[in-house]
Design an enzyme around this catalytic site. Sequence first.
Site, PDB file in Angstrom:
ATOM      1  N   LYS A 192       0.872  -1.182   0.000  1.00 19.37           N
ATOM      2  CA  LYS A 192       0.000   0.000   0.000  1.00 19.37           C
ATOM      3  C   LYS A 192       0.906   1.228   0.000  1.00 19.37           C
ATOM      4  CE  LYS A 192      -1.591   2.991   2.708  1.00 19.37           C
ATOM      5  NZ  LYS A 192      -1.497   4.244   1.937  1.00 19.37           N
ATOM      6  N   THR A 249       2.137   6.396  13.442  1.00 20.22           N
ATOM      7  CA  THR A 249       1.422   5.371  12.668  1.00 20.22           C
ATOM      8  C   THR A 249       1.992   3.976  12.977  1.00 20.22           C
ATOM      9  OG1 THR A 249       1.140   7.043  10.957  1.00 20.22           O
ATOM     10  CG2 THR A 249       0.566   4.804  10.361  1.00 20.22           C
ATOM     11  N   GLU A 268       9.938   0.609  10.606  1.00 22.26           N
ATOM     12  CA  GLU A 268      10.989   1.614  10.349  1.00 22.26           C
ATOM     13  C   GLU A 268      10.305   2.953  10.517  1.00 22.26           C
ATOM     14  OE1 GLU A 268      14.056   1.008   9.800  1.00 22.26           O
ATOM     15  OE2 GLU A 268      14.213  -0.959   8.871  1.00 22.26           O
ATOM     16  N   CYS A 303      14.066  10.482   6.894  1.00 17.02           N
ATOM     17  CA  CYS A 303      13.974   9.970   8.265  1.00 17.02           C
ATOM     18  C   CYS A 303      15.262  10.169   9.048  1.00 17.02           C
ATOM     19  CB  CYS A 303      13.602   8.492   8.237  1.00 17.02           C
ATOM     20  SG  CYS A 303      14.638   7.535   7.126  1.00 17.02           S
ATOM     21  N   GLU A 402      10.124  15.508  15.441  1.00 18.05           N
ATOM     22  CA  GLU A 402      10.571  15.334  14.055  1.00 18.05           C
ATOM     23  C   GLU A 402       9.814  16.329  13.180  1.00 18.05           C
ATOM     24  OE1 GLU A 402       9.369  11.833  11.861  1.00 18.05           O
ATOM     25  OE2 GLU A 402      11.367  11.660  11.006  1.00 18.05           O
TER      26      GLU A 402
HETATM   27  P1  NAD Z   1       2.811   8.313   7.869  1.00 17.30           P
HETATM   28  O1  NAD Z   1       3.025   7.515   9.078  1.00 17.30           O
HETATM   29  O2  NAD Z   1       1.862   9.440   7.917  1.00 17.30           O
HETATM   30  O3  NAD Z   1       2.317   7.401   6.657  1.00 17.30           O
HETATM   31  C1  NAD Z   1       3.034   6.268   6.245  1.00 17.30           C
HETATM   32  C2  NAD Z   1       2.065   5.275   5.636  1.00 17.30           C
HETATM   33  O4  NAD Z   1       1.151   4.864   6.636  1.00 17.30           O
HETATM   34  C3  NAD Z   1       1.260   5.825   4.475  1.00 17.30           C
HETATM   35  O5  NAD Z   1       1.141   4.835   3.491  1.00 17.30           O
HETATM   36  C4  NAD Z   1      -0.088   6.117   5.112  1.00 17.30           C
HETATM   37  O6  NAD Z   1      -1.170   6.037   4.216  1.00 17.30           O
HETATM   38  C5  NAD Z   1      -0.182   5.034   6.160  1.00 17.30           C
HETATM   39  N1  NAD Z   1      -1.033   5.414   7.279  1.00 17.30           N
HETATM   40  C6  NAD Z   1      -1.175   6.650   7.815  1.00 17.30           C
HETATM   41  N2  NAD Z   1      -2.070   6.615   8.819  1.00 17.30           N
HETATM   42  C7  NAD Z   1      -2.520   5.344   8.919  1.00 17.30           C
HETATM   43  C8  NAD Z   1      -3.462   4.683   9.752  1.00 17.30           C
HETATM   44  N3  NAD Z   1      -4.156   5.332  10.682  1.00 17.30           N
HETATM   45  N4  NAD Z   1      -3.641   3.353   9.572  1.00 17.30           N
HETATM   46  C9  NAD Z   1      -2.960   2.683   8.621  1.00 17.30           C
HETATM   47  N5  NAD Z   1      -2.081   3.258   7.793  1.00 17.30           N
HETATM   48  C10 NAD Z   1      -1.846   4.576   7.940  1.00 17.30           C
HETATM   49  O7  NAD Z   1       4.257   8.780   7.410  1.00 17.30           O
HETATM   50  P2  NAD Z   1       4.628   9.708   6.186  1.00 17.30           P
HETATM   51  O8  NAD Z   1       4.231  11.099   6.562  1.00 17.30           O
HETATM   52  O9  NAD Z   1       4.131   9.124   4.929  1.00 17.30           O
HETATM   53  O10 NAD Z   1       6.212   9.563   6.138  1.00 17.30           O
HETATM   54  C11 NAD Z   1       7.047  10.321   6.927  1.00 17.30           C
HETATM   55  C12 NAD Z   1       7.536   9.510   8.107  1.00 17.30           C
HETATM   56  O11 NAD Z   1       8.180   8.333   7.645  1.00 17.30           O
HETATM   57  C13 NAD Z   1       8.578  10.246   8.916  1.00 17.30           C
HETATM   58  O12 NAD Z   1       8.302  10.080  10.280  1.00 17.30           O
HETATM   59  C14 NAD Z   1       9.870   9.536   8.539  1.00 17.30           C
HETATM   60  O13 NAD Z   1      10.872   9.638   9.514  1.00 17.30           O
HETATM   61  C15 NAD Z   1       9.409   8.139   8.334  1.00 17.30           C
HETATM   62  N6  NAD Z   1      10.346   7.362   7.506  1.00 17.30           N
HETATM   63  C16 NAD Z   1      11.150   6.449   8.117  1.00 17.30           C
HETATM   64  C17 NAD Z   1      12.085   5.731   7.371  1.00 17.30           C
HETATM   65  C18 NAD Z   1      13.023   4.737   8.029  1.00 17.30           C
HETATM   66  O14 NAD Z   1      13.713   4.027   7.308  1.00 17.30           O
HETATM   67  N7  NAD Z   1      13.066   4.658   9.342  1.00 17.30           N
HETATM   68  C19 NAD Z   1      12.172   5.942   6.001  1.00 17.30           C
HETATM   69  C20 NAD Z   1      11.331   6.867   5.401  1.00 17.30           C
HETATM   70  C21 NAD Z   1      10.404   7.582   6.171  1.00 17.30           C
END
Ligand code: NAD
Length: 509
Positions: A192, A249, A268, A303, A402
């Site tokens: 997804k 999330t 992650e 991240c 963050e």
């Molecule tokens: P997010 O948590 O808002 O969303 C990530 C995914 O989760 C999306 O596909 C979203 O649709 C889904 N999602 C959101 N809310 C949900 C819910 N209630 N139930 C189920 N699925 C849900 O994150 P983002 O804004 O897309 O990405 C940024 C974040 O990702 C930052 O915190 C960043 O640090 C992290 N990140 C971490 C890594 C790593 O390797 N550790 C890599 C890239 C990004």
Amino acid sequence: MLLDRDAAEIGAMAEALRPETRAFIDGEYRTGSLGESFTTENPATGEAIAKVVLCTGEDVDAAVTSARTAFEDGRWSGRSPRDRGRVLLRLAELIDEHREELALLECLDTGKPIRDAYTADITKSAAMTRWYAEAADKLYDEVAPTRPDVLAVVRREPLGVVGCVTPWNFPLYQAAYKLGPVLVSGNSLIIKPAEQTPLTTIRLAALALEAGVPPGVLNVVPGDGPITGAALGRHPDVDCLAFTGSTATARRFLAYSAESNAKKVCVEAGGKSPHIVFPDAGDLDEVAEAVVWGIFYHQGQVCSAGSRLFVHRAIAGELLDRVVLLAEALRVGDPLDPGTQVGALISDRQRRRVMDYIERGRAEGARLLTGGHGTRAGTGGHFIAPTVFDQVRNDMTIAREEIFGPVLAVLPFDDIDEVVRLANDTAYGLGAGLWTRDIDLALGVAARLRAGQVWVNNYDGSDWSVPWGGFKQSGTARDKSLHAIDEYTAPKATWIQTRPPAPFTLVTR
Ligand code: NAD
């Protein structure tokens, strides 16, 4: 080559794209069961790119059934590792062959500079897929050192159906992080993608089919978090959920698992990484460049961004002069222009969120050295000038949360114990950087930093042969390297009772 063209030519190429917007289930593109859709937008203009199918629980069910059937009938799981490797090798080639189209889609969907999309995101997605493909037939299982009348064979078995939920910052690359280790080990996969950036993952599905990944083995279910992501996270027939995204999330996915079938959850998540510069750091021009790219690459939406700069008071002035000069020289511009170094933030919501943090920084007493405002007004895009705050304390909001935007918080320090304590004083533990010419200091501090990766005299180095992941609330899993394969497999013991070995008989003639 794409990057030799000018912005107008690249813009015309982007204009001509007709992206696929449907879900990919059981080897074919499909419209959603309820006919619902969402809009994906170009962050550089605020304009709609396309309407994309929004998958509901029913569509997720169909994808899971397809993935389960494929797993059980062995069309992929039952093939030899070498066979699977061949198919993934072909997929890597296809990603390479389509890198212009994929880079354009990624640039439009994310607002990142086309140069980064082309040279980093897409190129590395192909390389990562190739690395796992090549590893396919080089992994051996184990025979345990048991009693001599037992043969205990320990085999690495795929978990089954793996769901994967990705973030918007590196859409194709994040999908490739999971695809390689999940598929090479024989699992079926449902991805997804983030609702802001689904286009390259949807395209990837067709390339995988063309490469020879059988129907059902890779499914893509675009949609939002609360509907589509939650349906996957809660699904009783998904064996493992690999999540990359925010820590908030991530916690939800752990709860979904607890409330459904206790599936394995690989996380992650976010970061607030310290970047430490000791007084013997060496060439401060080099350090300043690493500091600037460490925070402003991809508009700070990384991240592992080095968002907290700890600089020794003795060199703080000298280093910050350089950092500010470089930050102000960055070319913020149209992401489709190959000369652009900093593009747009992902959405207006994210721009407002980052601006709120900038206001909090000011209000809590940090000193703004540069930036702090929006830019490229009139484009409709979500641009913020690279921003540097000095005189930050570790208890200020901009040092604790963050931000995920182009905002650097600078914190001066005086001694080693103090900086280690401050660097570790965070809920996160993803990356950490340090600069010194003293190897004992480097190794000593690296050992004390609670971070999944520590960079000494560089920042944010990475390679698919090196594990990637976090401590504390930055995550529980490891991407990249052979360690990622451990996440999507489980050791299975087969205990074979043999006859006791025959006693030695002395043969005499
Ligand atoms: P997010 O948590 O808002 O969303 C990530 C995914 O989760 C999306 O596909 C979203 O649709 C889904 N999602 C959101 N809310 C949900 C819910 N209630 N139930 C189920 N699925 C849900 O994150 P983002 O804004 O897309 O990405 C940024 C974040 O990702 C930052 O915190 C960043 O640090 C992290 N990140 C971490 C890594 C790593 O390797 N550790 C890599 C890239 C990004």
